[in-house]
Scaffold this active site. Structure first.
Site, PDB file in Angstrom:
ATOM      1  N   GLU A 187      19.995   6.114 -33.393  1.00  0.00           N
ATOM      2  CA  GLU A 187      21.317   6.029 -33.361  1.00  0.00           C
ATOM      3  C   GLU A 187      22.455   5.413 -32.318  1.00  0.00           C
ATOM      4  O   GLU A 187      21.347   5.240 -31.187  1.00  0.00           O
ATOM      5  CB  GLU A 187      22.072   7.954 -33.267  1.00  0.00           C
ATOM      6  CG  GLU A 187      21.949   8.680 -34.423  1.00  0.00           C
ATOM      7  CD  GLU A 187      22.224   9.770 -34.560  1.00  0.00           C
ATOM      8  OE1 GLU A 187      23.396  10.498 -33.136  1.00  0.00           O
ATOM      9  OE2 GLU A 187      22.246  10.441 -35.349  1.00  0.00           O
ATOM     10  N   ASP A 188      23.269   4.521 -32.787  1.00  0.00           N
ATOM     11  CA  ASP A 188      23.778   4.450 -31.211  1.00  0.00           C
ATOM     12  C   ASP A 188      23.146   3.521 -30.547  1.00  0.00           C
ATOM     13  O   ASP A 188      23.317   2.955 -29.048  1.00  0.00           O
ATOM     14  CB  ASP A 188      24.198   5.334 -30.648  1.00  0.00           C
ATOM     15  CG  ASP A 188      25.210   6.588 -31.178  1.00  0.00           C
ATOM     16  OD1 ASP A 188      25.333   6.559 -32.606  1.00  0.00           O
ATOM     17  OD2 ASP A 188      25.766   7.278 -30.808  1.00  0.00           O
TER      18      ASP A 188
ATOM     19  N   CYS B  99      29.407   6.380 -36.871  1.00  0.00           N
ATOM     20  CA  CYS B  99      27.838   7.601 -37.284  1.00  0.00           C
ATOM     21  C   CYS B  99      28.232   7.854 -38.606  1.00  0.00           C
ATOM     22  O   CYS B  99      27.725   7.738 -39.549  1.00  0.00           O
ATOM     23  CB  CYS B  99      27.335   8.577 -36.443  1.00  0.00           C
ATOM     24  SG  CYS B  99      28.196   9.874 -36.247  1.00  0.00           S
TER      25      CYS B  99
ATOM     26  N   ASP C  54      22.132   2.656 -35.919  1.00  0.00           N
ATOM     27  CA  ASP C  54      23.106   2.721 -37.648  1.00  0.00           C
ATOM     28  C   ASP C  54      24.065   2.262 -37.078  1.00  0.00           C
ATOM     29  O   ASP C  54      25.269   2.433 -38.008  1.00  0.00           O
ATOM     30  CB  ASP C  54      23.301   4.887 -36.970  1.00  0.00           C
ATOM     31  CG  ASP C  54      23.887   5.633 -36.334  1.00  0.00           C
ATOM     32  OD1 ASP C  54      23.667   4.692 -35.248  1.00  0.00           O
ATOM     33  OD2 ASP C  54      24.707   6.930 -36.195  1.00  0.00           O
ATOM     34  N   HIS C  55      24.738   1.932 -35.999  1.00  0.00           N
ATOM     35  CA  HIS C  55      25.555   1.085 -35.807  1.00  0.00           C
ATOM     36  C   HIS C  55      25.374   0.447 -34.105  1.00  0.00           C
ATOM     37  O   HIS C  55      24.476   1.348 -33.658  1.00  0.00           O
ATOM     38  CB  HIS C  55      27.012   1.363 -36.005  1.00  0.00           C
ATOM     39  CG  HIS C  55      27.051   3.021 -35.018  1.00  0.00           C
ATOM     40  ND1 HIS C  55      26.784   3.119 -33.373  1.00  0.00           N
ATOM     41  CD2 HIS C  55      26.966   4.301 -34.988  1.00  0.00           C
ATOM     42  CE1 HIS C  55      27.416   4.364 -33.416  1.00  0.00           C
ATOM     43  NE2 HIS C  55      27.153   5.106 -34.432  1.00  0.00           N
TER      44      HIS C  55
END
Length: 616
Positions: free
Chosen positions: A33-34, A72, A233-234
């Site tokens: 994530e992130d 997300c 995810d980004h």
């Protein structure tokens, strides 16, 4: 005619199905994530990511992979559905919509084909699950519980690099703050360097999680039978990474490994240790995994399979989108050809840095904002906070990877500007971007149906007309006011909404000079139109008009009477008015925050808006 007993026949078919499934590869997705491509395999000298680097050394990385959204929930919505969130209606943060009957999420197709599908463990989709999606989705889900000889599809998601972990203190520092590169949009302060250093440490922890899962696969003797994907995810959880749909918020690491046994299913350009120039989007992941499993992706999926027998030609562009971020309304669309990034801001009257409370918990956000308010930031560092923001943005990633030099007005770049502008418009018409409707109307118009079906009914959703109105409203051209006044009389409420917003965006001259035309909108049948008109009149009308407009907003604010979506918009308008709506603040402070809502996922936003005003 000889009769075959039913029971043995069923058993025979099941065994054949299992044998067929056994000839298919296992697929393992390792996600985190992130974080963006701050990894060793992407050339970052500060990063310590030995596990993903090793995977890339024997597999292949995509140099330009984009999430569809820089946060997300909509990003995962794109992955699970194979649809752009702006097309399904699931774009707004922590929203919820349904898909049409017959549309399945990709694990359902895999399960039907004999795969054991597990998710460990985050879902956080903005679309409702149409029936059972996973064999197991939990913090204990694993491929180990599959049937004998059954292929698996498994996801393991690491939260170690999540935005919240960047600012968690105390932290045992490994990366030296002096070693990090501070991007051009951030001020170079000790706080910023400490956050960036901790971010690198957390990416290392996510890499270690990936390493443990790869070791587990190897120990089970399954590495040669399993195709592995790794992706984030980004973009990074640092401000102007997460939540902003430029390259800094959308560019993600993506590494794939196809063992020799399954290299015939790899992307056409696959070469162990290689790098691919193919543009890859999150909407491509669902059709790609179906193709790897030998399943032809359904025609309605909007991505392009880049592996398996059904892989397609590479797309020419990638697309990004930003809608509501928690309690903050916005509408941005972006596109890249791999070198240039173009953004179209349809809410130019609000900054890139709208005050999302969660983002302000990061020390970098706070010190950056402090420096800006004190006049200590340079031009590149000020873009994030400025109001209004540019209507159009164009950046050259080759010469300006931090995206701080806007080329939209550059005479030398008008050809690429026009190309990307036209391609972005063609894309939103092709996918039937339904999020040009106010969120209130996204749900009211699709009642009894779905936003996706609504978007594909031109009689109920005249997309071209609405997008034209949005473009006119947000372009800041003063000579557009007569056209906006005409659009205030349009039969479609979304067109009237954009017309009223266009006057608000243009400010005092546009509103005060056209009070007679705007005041009837306070009685509009659409609450979205009433709210925008009331905000414009309260901001720029005389005292008697302001009193009436504020009263209108006050009547729309209580969620128990109007519903959560109407209350969110009314409260956002009241907050934006500040002291001009001070007569409502006591009432709002005593207001009950609950009311009718499309889904429980919306229910935290009214309390946040109330708290925001209490904190002013």
């Amino acid at each position: 005619m000889m009769r075959i007993p039913i029971a043995p026949l069923v058993l025979f078919m099941l065994l054949c199905g299992r044998n067929l499934a056994a000839e298919r590869p296992n697929v393992l997705w390792l996600t985190s994530e992130d974080h963006g491509p701050e990894m060793g395999c992407y050339g970052d000298k500060v990063a310590r990511t030995p596990n993903v680097d090793a995977l890339a050394a024997k597999g292949m990385l995509f140099k330009r992979a984009w999430s569809t959204a820089p946060v997300c929930a909509p990003a995962r919505t794109a992955i699970i559905s194979g649809l752009y969130p702006s097309s399904s209606g699931g774009l707004h943060m922590r929203s919820m919509v349904s898909l049409p009957d017959g549309m399945k999420l990709y694990p359902q197709y895999l399960r039907e084909a004999g795969y054991h599908c597990t998710n460990n463990s985050k879902t956080d989709y903005n679309v409702r699950e149409p029936g059972r999606v996973w064999d197991e989705s939990s913090g204990k889900a694993t491929w180990k519980n599959r049937g004998e000889g059954q292929p698996f599809f498994a996801i393991f998601n690491s939260t170690k690099s999540h935005e919240s972990q960047i600012r968690t203190r105390p932290h045992k520092q490994i990366t030296r703050p002096a070693d990090v590169r501070v991007p051009g949009y951030h001020p170079d302060t000790p706080e910023v360097r400490e956050d960036w250093a901790q971010y690198y440490d957390k990416v290392s922890e996510a890499d270690a999680d990936a390493g443990r899962h790869l070791e587990e696969l190897e120990a089970a003797g399954l590495a040669g039978d399993t195709i592995v994907f790794y992706y984030g995810d980004h973009g990074s959880g640092m401000p102007r990474g997460k939540r902003w749909p430029s390259d800094s918020g959308l560019h993600v690491p993506m590494v794939v490994y196809f063992p020799p046994k399954w290299e015939h299913l790899a992307p056409q350009e696959y070469k162990p240790g290689g790098q691919s120039d193919r543009l890859v989007s999150f909407v491509d992941l669902a059709p790609t995994v179906l193709s790897i499993a030998g399943i032809k992706p359904p025609e309605w999926m909007q991505g392009h399979a880049f592996a398996g027998p059904h892989q397609s030609e590479p797309p020419k562009y990638l697309y990004g989108e930003r809608g509501r971020m928690d309690e903050r309304m916005d509408l941005v669309r972006s596109i890249t050809d791999g070198r240039y990034v173009y953004l179209r801001n349809y809410f130019p009257h609000v900054s890139q840095a709208q005050r999302v409370a969660y983002q302000f918990q990061t020390p970098t956000t706070r010190i950056w904002h402090q420096w800006f308010t004190e006049g200590r930031t340079n031009d590149a560092q000020s873009i994030f906070w400025r109001v209004p923001k540019a209507v159009e943005e164009l950046y050259d990633l080759e010469n300006d990877p931090d995206e701080v030099h806007n080329l939209a007005d550059s005479p030398e770049h008008q050809c690429i500007l026009k190309e990307l502008r036209a391609a972005q418009r063609e894309h939103l018409e092709r996918v039937r971007d339904v999020c040009f409707l106010p969120e209130i109307e996204l749900h009211s118009r699709s009642a009894g149906s779905t936003p996706y079906e609504l978007a594909h009914d031109p009689a109920k959703y005249p997309l071209e007309k609405i997008v034209d109105a949005a473009g006119l409203a947000s372009n800041y051209e003063a000579d557009a006011v007569p056209q906006l006044l005409q659009l205030l009389k349009d039969s479609d409420s979304a067109v009237r909404y954009w017309a009223a917003l266009g006057l608000l965006i243009r400010g005092e001259n546009a509103v005060a000079g056209n009070l007679a035309a705007l005041q009837p909108a306070l009685q509009d049948e659409s609450s979205a139109v009433r709210i925008v008109a009331a905000q414009a009149l309260a901001e720029h009308g005389g005292s008697s008009i302001r009193e009436r407009a504020v009263e209108r907003l006050g009547s729309l604010a209580p969620p128990q009477e109007n519903g959560v979506l109407v209350a969110m918009s009314a409260l956002a308008a009241i907050e934006a008015l500040g002291a001009k709506a001070a007569t409502l603040h006591d009432m709002i402070g005593e207001m009950k925050p609950n009311g009718p809502s499309p889904d429980g996922r919306y229910n935290s936003y009214v309390p946040r808006l109330i708290q925001n005003m209490a904190d002013q």
